[in-house]
Design an enzyme around this catalytic site. Structure first.
Site, mmCIF file in Angstrom:
data_model
loop_
_atom_site.group_PDB
_atom_site.id
_atom_site.type_symbol
_atom_site.label_atom_id
_atom_site.label_comp_id
_atom_site.label_asym_id
_atom_site.label_seq_id
_atom_site.Cartn_x
_atom_site.Cartn_y
_atom_site.Cartn_z
ATOM 1 N N GLU A 1 0.383 6.970 7.312
ATOM 2 C CA GLU A 1 0.782 5.711 6.681
ATOM 3 C C GLU A 1 2.272 5.676 6.363
ATOM 4 O O GLU A 1 2.840 4.596 6.203
ATOM 5 C CB GLU A 1 -0.018 5.460 5.406
ATOM 6 C CG GLU A 1 0.305 6.390 4.255
ATOM 7 C CD GLU A 1 -0.496 6.064 3.007
ATOM 8 O OE1 GLU A 1 0.070 5.457 2.088
ATOM 9 O OE2 GLU A 1 -1.682 6.421 2.971
ATOM 10 N N LYS B 1 -8.508 9.419 -5.135
ATOM 11 C CA LYS B 1 -7.156 9.902 -5.307
ATOM 12 C C LYS B 1 -7.192 11.256 -6.033
ATOM 13 O O LYS B 1 -7.991 11.452 -6.956
ATOM 14 C CB LYS B 1 -6.317 8.912 -6.103
ATOM 15 C CG LYS B 1 -6.195 7.541 -5.444
ATOM 16 C CD LYS B 1 -5.412 7.607 -4.143
ATOM 17 C CE LYS B 1 -5.232 6.225 -3.538
ATOM 18 N NZ LYS B 1 -4.401 6.242 -2.327
ATOM 19 N N ASP C 1 -7.007 11.811 -1.330
ATOM 20 C CA ASP C 1 -5.663 11.345 -0.972
ATOM 21 C C ASP C 1 -4.686 11.735 -2.081
ATOM 22 O O ASP C 1 -4.849 11.328 -3.230
ATOM 23 C CB ASP C 1 -5.695 9.826 -0.797
ATOM 24 C CG ASP C 1 -4.368 9.232 -0.373
ATOM 25 O OD1 ASP C 1 -3.405 9.992 -0.154
ATOM 26 O OD2 ASP C 1 -4.289 7.999 -0.248
ATOM 27 N N ASP D 1 -0.511 2.823 10.457
ATOM 28 C CA ASP D 1 -0.549 1.544 9.750
ATOM 29 C C ASP D 1 0.178 0.517 10.616
ATOM 30 O O ASP D 1 1.347 0.689 10.952
ATOM 31 C CB ASP D 1 0.159 1.719 8.400
ATOM 32 C CG ASP D 1 0.189 0.469 7.542
ATOM 33 O OD1 ASP D 1 0.540 -0.606 8.070
ATOM 34 O OD2 ASP D 1 -0.092 0.568 6.336
ATOM 35 N N HIS E 1 -4.605 3.081 7.976
ATOM 36 C CA HIS E 1 -4.336 2.906 6.548
ATOM 37 C C HIS E 1 -4.280 1.427 6.168
ATOM 38 O O HIS E 1 -3.550 0.653 6.786
ATOM 39 C CB HIS E 1 -2.994 3.568 6.214
ATOM 40 C CG HIS E 1 -2.443 3.189 4.874
ATOM 41 N ND1 HIS E 1 -1.385 2.302 4.718
ATOM 42 C CD2 HIS E 1 -2.797 3.564 3.618
ATOM 43 C CE1 HIS E 1 -1.114 2.170 3.431
ATOM 44 N NE2 HIS E 1 -1.948 2.908 2.735
ATOM 45 N N GLU F 1 -5.757 13.677 2.613
ATOM 46 C CA GLU F 1 -4.756 12.710 3.089
ATOM 47 C C GLU F 1 -3.413 12.883 2.387
ATOM 48 O O GLU F 1 -3.359 13.068 1.176
ATOM 49 C CB GLU F 1 -5.298 11.306 2.839
ATOM 50 C CG GLU F 1 -4.409 10.169 3.288
ATOM 51 C CD GLU F 1 -5.105 8.825 3.129
ATOM 52 O OE1 GLU F 1 -4.391 7.825 2.915
ATOM 53 O OE2 GLU F 1 -6.342 8.769 3.202
#
Length: 367
Positions: free
Chosen positions: A249, A168, A197, A272, A299, A223
């Site tokens: 996602e 992250k 992400d 997703d 995702h 992401e």
């Protein structure tokens, strides 16, 4: 012809095994609506969906009050017809997260029924394109973790055979993100894939600033750098950086994916299966991405996405985040860094009904 005679809905709230924080939120509870469709010949299909802490009861209410009553007396074989009819019956709330999540619970149950009926695992029933897919982990990359723990977790993942790891990003200053990525890259070496992400945290200018500095680390993708409804921003960012931009996602319709692909606003599709509304639209998005020569890296939902990824030829990764361990007796199979789809008929998820019934926060039957 077989007909659906009743349906059951269970809402089970699951607590993640590790603390999960990203740039905009904390993931402290997974609400998991589970749908069981029962037919007049004794056959059944089981599906599910999820939220990351809010909206689960709304999903259940939409299912019990509006969607599931429409299925009584209907043949479960007509999956495409059922999806379309349910979608248009909720026209006033579509496209939207709650509607898509509710549709997914039903659609996955119908596909489970179909695959069991034909005695096939889902990945064969839906296409049968790949027997294994590379797997990466996100569990050791949460934003609250200090650098030494990030490095430790990445090395553990590499030693366990994972092909990559996701971190992250979204610390208050770009230098903090760079320090974290740099330390992990140095530890794992150049051949181990790293993904980052941002969970939609940045403005266009900040995303451009960070992407330019991320380029030195040869990332597999960046992401959700921007809010999902900022397609123009994603177009500008994609043109600005050599880092592949991943989205999906937080997109809830096939048309949204088409627009992103048509405008060159992404180069990785992360559809997703719950948020797009089920297996039926998921497959359409995957094949749409294939027509643009774009990879699918779904995702979350690894227990289901391992089969979906194996069903299509352009799926490149499965994301490892354990989700259903406390209410299932099956586990995703990983060998030498590759996830292998289950060979049992249906979704390949072995539900622990004792745990589900014991821990259900809500249960309702429709007949």
């Amino acid at each position: 012809m077989v007909h659906i005679v009743s349906a059951e809905v269970f809402l089970v709230n699951l607590t993640p095994k590790v603390v999960r924080h990203d740039a905009i939120q904390s993931f402290v509870e997974q609400e998991t609506p589970i749908v069981r469709l029962l037919c007049d010949d004794g056959s059944e299909g089981i599906g599910y969906t999820y939220t990351i802490g809010t909206g689960g009861t709304s999903v259940v209410s939409l299912l019990t009050d509006h969607l599931l009553p429409q299925l009584i007396g209907v043949s479960p074989a007509n999956i495409e017809q059922i999806w379309r009819q349910l979608y248009f019956s909720t026209h006033a709330t579509a496209v939207g997260a709650i509607t898509s999540l509710a549709l997914a619970a039903i659609d996955t149950a119908l596909w489970d029924w179909r695959a069991k009926r034909s005695n096939n695992p889902l990945w064969i029933e839906a296409g049968g394109a790949q027997e294994k897919i590379p797997v990466y982990t996100t569990e050791g990359g949460w934003l609250q973790l200090p650098v030494d723990i990030l490095v430790k977790e990445a090395l553990v993942a590499k030693n366990q055979g994972f092909k990559g790891a996701k971190m992250k990003v979204g610390k208050s200053h770009v230098s903090e993100d760079i320090a974290r990525i740099s330390a992990v890259r140095e530890a794992v070496g150049p051949a181990f894939e790293l993904m980052v992400d941002a969970n939609q945290a940045f403005t266009v200018s900040e995303a451009m600033r960070r992407a330019s500095q991320f380029e030195a680390f040869d990332l597999a993708w960046f992401e959700e750098p921007l809010p999902s409804d900022d397609m123009d921003g994603h177009m500008r960012l994609s043109a600005h950086t050599s880092v592949p931009i991943a989205v999906g996602e937080s997109l809830y319709s096939i048309a949204h994916f088409r627009e992103y692909l048509q405008h060159g606003a992404c180069s990785i599709v992360q559809v997703d299966v719950a948020r797009i509304g089920g297996i039926t639209p998921w497959l359409k998005v995957a094949h749409l991405a294939e027509s643009f020569n774009v990879a699918v890296c779904p995702h979350f939902l690894m227990e289901l996405h391992v089969s979906m990824s194996a069903a299509v030829s352009n799926a490149a990764w499965v994301e490892y985040i354990p989700q259903l361990d406390s209410i299932t007796s099956s586990r995703i199979s990983i060998e030498d860094g590759y996830a292998r789809p289950p060979m049992t008929p249906g979704l390949g998820i072995e539900w622990d009904w004792t745990q589900i019934e014991t821990n259900a926060a809500r249960r309702q039957r429709i007949s």
